[in-house]
Design a protein around this motif. Structure first.
Motif, PDB file in Angstrom:
ATOM      1  N   VAL A  80      18.849  22.799  44.011  1.00 38.06           N
ATOM      2  CA  VAL A  80      19.454  24.121  43.854  1.00 38.06           C
ATOM      3  C   VAL A  80      20.732  24.232  44.671  1.00 38.06           C
ATOM      4  O   VAL A  80      21.755  24.765  44.211  1.00 38.06           O
ATOM      5  CB  VAL A  80      18.450  25.216  44.261  1.00 38.06           C
ATOM      6  CG1 VAL A  80      19.137  26.581  44.330  1.00 38.06           C
ATOM      7  CG2 VAL A  80      17.289  25.272  43.284  1.00 38.06           C
ATOM      8  N   LEU A  81      20.701  23.724  45.905  1.00 34.91           N
ATOM      9  CA  LEU A  81      21.892  23.776  46.756  1.00 34.91           C
ATOM     10  C   LEU A  81      23.050  22.992  46.154  1.00 34.91           C
ATOM     11  O   LEU A  81      24.199  23.434  46.185  1.00 34.91           O
ATOM     12  CB  LEU A  81      21.555  23.237  48.150  1.00 34.91           C
ATOM     13  CG  LEU A  81      20.607  24.106  48.996  1.00 34.91           C
ATOM     14  CD1 LEU A  81      20.264  23.405  50.306  1.00 34.91           C
ATOM     15  CD2 LEU A  81      21.232  25.466  49.268  1.00 34.91           C
ATOM     16  N   ILE A  82      22.734  21.801  45.600  1.00 28.03           N
ATOM     17  CA  ILE A  82      23.787  21.002  44.958  1.00 28.03           C
ATOM     18  C   ILE A  82      24.345  21.727  43.746  1.00 28.03           C
ATOM     19  O   ILE A  82      25.561  21.748  43.511  1.00 28.03           O
ATOM     20  CB  ILE A  82      23.233  19.619  44.561  1.00 28.03           C
ATOM     21  CG1 ILE A  82      22.921  18.796  45.813  1.00 28.03           C
ATOM     22  CG2 ILE A  82      24.222  18.872  43.672  1.00 28.03           C
ATOM     23  CD1 ILE A  82      22.255  17.465  45.520  1.00 28.03           C
ATOM     24  N   ALA A  83      23.449  22.334  42.948  1.00 28.77           N
ATOM     25  CA  ALA A  83      23.893  23.063  41.758  1.00 28.77           C
ATOM     26  C   ALA A  83      24.801  24.232  42.130  1.00 28.77           C
ATOM     27  O   ALA A  83      25.732  24.575  41.398  1.00 28.77           O
ATOM     28  CB  ALA A  83      22.688  23.560  40.969  1.00 28.77           C
ATOM     29  N   LEU A 131      28.362  22.374  43.737  1.00 28.62           N
ATOM     30  CA  LEU A 131      29.277  21.602  42.895  1.00 28.62           C
ATOM     31  C   LEU A 131      30.329  22.462  42.200  1.00 28.62           C
ATOM     32  O   LEU A 131      31.518  22.104  42.200  1.00 28.62           O
ATOM     33  CB  LEU A 131      28.484  20.787  41.878  1.00 28.62           C
ATOM     34  CG  LEU A 131      27.924  19.450  42.389  1.00 28.62           C
ATOM     35  CD1 LEU A 131      27.150  18.748  41.286  1.00 28.62           C
ATOM     36  CD2 LEU A 131      29.040  18.553  42.899  1.00 28.62           C
ATOM     37  N   PRO A 132      29.944  23.580  41.566  1.00 30.09           N
ATOM     38  CA  PRO A 132      30.998  24.399  40.927  1.00 30.09           C
ATOM     39  C   PRO A 132      32.043  24.879  41.921  1.00 30.09           C
ATOM     40  O   PRO A 132      33.235  24.934  41.599  1.00 30.09           O
ATOM     41  CB  PRO A 132      30.206  25.582  40.343  1.00 30.09           C
ATOM     42  CG  PRO A 132      28.834  25.052  40.138  1.00 30.09           C
ATOM     43  CD  PRO A 132      28.603  24.122  41.286  1.00 30.09           C
ATOM     44  N   ALA A 133      31.599  25.212  43.132  1.00 33.02           N
ATOM     45  CA  ALA A 133      32.553  25.660  44.146  1.00 33.02           C
ATOM     46  C   ALA A 133      33.512  24.531  44.526  1.00 33.02           C
ATOM     47  O   ALA A 133      34.713  24.745  44.684  1.00 33.02           O
ATOM     48  CB  ALA A 133      31.807  26.161  45.382  1.00 33.02           C
ATOM     49  N   VAL A 134      32.971  23.316  44.641  1.00 36.45           N
ATOM     50  CA  VAL A 134      33.818  22.167  44.961  1.00 36.45           C
ATOM     51  C   VAL A 134      34.795  21.896  43.824  1.00 36.45           C
ATOM     52  O   VAL A 134      35.984  21.646  44.048  1.00 36.45           O
ATOM     53  CB  VAL A 134      32.951  20.922  45.240  1.00 36.45           C
ATOM     54  CG1 VAL A 134      33.810  19.675  45.373  1.00 36.45           C
ATOM     55  CG2 VAL A 134      32.112  21.127  46.491  1.00 36.45           C
ATOM     56  N   GLN A 135      34.299  21.962  42.583  1.00 38.45           N
ATOM     57  CA  GLN A 135      35.160  21.721  41.433  1.00 38.45           C
ATOM     58  C   GLN A 135      36.251  22.783  41.327  1.00 38.45           C
ATOM     59  O   GLN A 135      37.402  22.474  41.004  1.00 38.45           O
ATOM     60  CB  GLN A 135      34.322  21.681  40.164  1.00 38.45           C
ATOM     61  CG  GLN A 135      33.408  20.470  40.076  1.00 38.45           C
ATOM     62  CD  GLN A 135      32.442  20.534  38.907  1.00 38.45           C
ATOM     63  OE1 GLN A 135      32.260  21.597  38.313  1.00 38.45           O
ATOM     64  NE2 GLN A 135      31.823  19.414  38.570  1.00 38.45           N
TER      65      GLN A 135
END
Length: 368
Positions: A33-36, A39-43
């Motif tokens: 969940v944390l990765i999900a 990732l959008p924030a990083v992208q």
């Protein structure tokens, strides 16, 4: 004795225990969940950085264009083709008798190189000779980062020019490879590519407000058609941009995912080929290697017979239109040197108004 502990020196010692399967699954689920979420924030952060870098490239191009205008009193030509009305030129015969495109062919991207901190390249180029001259062969394939958008998912390296059939275009027996660009200059609403040769019957153009049409004889002179600041042999000055430089589009993005563009210029007989097939799409003449238009334009109709206006990211996927891979739109350079983000949902009439430089839309009833 307790199963989970034992006595040692009179003390109770607890036996070590591992994770249960349920606990392990819970931890994995939390990490997922944390990765999900992350990732959008990083992208988004990466795309914001790429978009800012692209904007900085356009600002550098805008400054170079203004410095060129300060030096030469006019903005750079869309490209230079030394032809006369009969199709001949000083020392070179017109090679493409349909378009009257001829040597030397240098485009706006090459003309501003001295103001882009690329003096080494311009000192190496033989601009007194055609683009395809053997003396220029190694230099024109250079990769220039200032002409590349980091968000483009297409190719960044040099490419081989092709003829109308898609075969490699050759001069002196060798294919011509040119450096790539993700930025193209605005020809305005109107286009004048393959039709801008010796045609005397003219093209039919449609007014975006009244719907009325007019026929213009070209006689090989793109100035008879173009209503933007860049076209073949253009010599546009600040005073020619009567709609105001703030309201006039100069340069836009065009991703190589859609078609190939170059900073070098135009080689007669070359064609730009689309990478996507649509009902209104197909190979177009060499001028589209360095320029685009927004529409409406004479002879460019959709499948219903209506004139086409194609602003940023419009689904016509033309080789001669604006197209970027930033979410929601793309960067454009205006005549005053400012860089704006044009939304792909922009009003079509507004997009057409911003493309022309002298048709009075800046003081139209739309309040622009």
């Amino acid at each position: 004795m307790c199963k989970t502990c034992c006595r040692r020196d009179g003390l109770a010692v607890k036996s070590p225990q591992g994770f249960t399967l349920v606990e392990l699954l819970v931890v994995i689920a939390i990490i997922g969940v944390l990765i999900a979420l992350l990732l959008p924030a990083v992208q988004q952060a990466r795309e914001a950085a790429r978009r800012m870098q692209c904007s900085n490239h356009l600002k550098q191009i805008g400054l170079a264009i203004h410095n060129y205008a300060s030096t030469h009193r006019v903005f750079p030509s869309g490209y230079v083709s030394q032809t006369t009305r009969d199709g001949s030129g000083p020392g070179w015969a017109a090679i493409d008798t349909n378009t009257w495109d001829a040597a030397p062919g240098w485009g706006w991207g090459t003309l501003i190189l001295p103001f882009m901190e690329q003096r080494v390249i311009t000192d190496t180029l033989r601009m007194d000779r055609p683009i395809w001259d053997p003396a220029n062969r190694d230099v024109i394939s250079n990769r220039l980062e200032s002409y590349l958008c980091p968000s483009s998912s297409g190719e960044n390296d040099s490419f081989t020019l092709r003829d109308q059939s898609g075969n490699a275009l050759t001069r002196y027996g060798d294919p011509i490879r040119v450096g790539r660009s993700h930025y193209i200059a605005s020809h305005g609403q109107e286009s004048c590519w393959g039709e801008c040769g010796s045609a005397t019957t003219g093209l039919i153009f449609t007014d975006i407000y009244s719907g009325t049409t007019k026929t213009v004889a070209i006689h090989g002179n793109a100035a008879n058609v173009a209503d933007g600041p860049f076209y073949r042999n253009s010599h546009v000055s600040f005073r020619d941009v009567t709609d105001g430089t703030t309201n006039t589009l100069f340069i836009s993005e065009h991703t190589s995912k859609l078609s190939d563009k170059t900073w070098v210029g135009v080689v007669p007989g070359a064609f730009t080929h689309p990478r996507y097939s649509t009902p209104e799409n197909g190979p177009d003449a060499a001028a589209t290697l360095v320029m685009m238009h927004v529409g409406p334009s004479g002879g460019e109709l959709d499948i219903t017979g209506s004139p086409i206006i194609h602003p940023m990211n419009f689904p016509t996927l033309h080789v001669g239109q604006m197209y970027a891979e930033h979410p929601g739109g793309g960067n454009v350079l205006m005549g005053d040197g400012s860089v704006n983000f044009q939304s792909e949902t922009i009003d079509l009439i507004l997009a057409a108004e911003l493309a022309s430089m002298n048709e009075g839309e800046a003081i139209s009833s739309r309040g622009l």
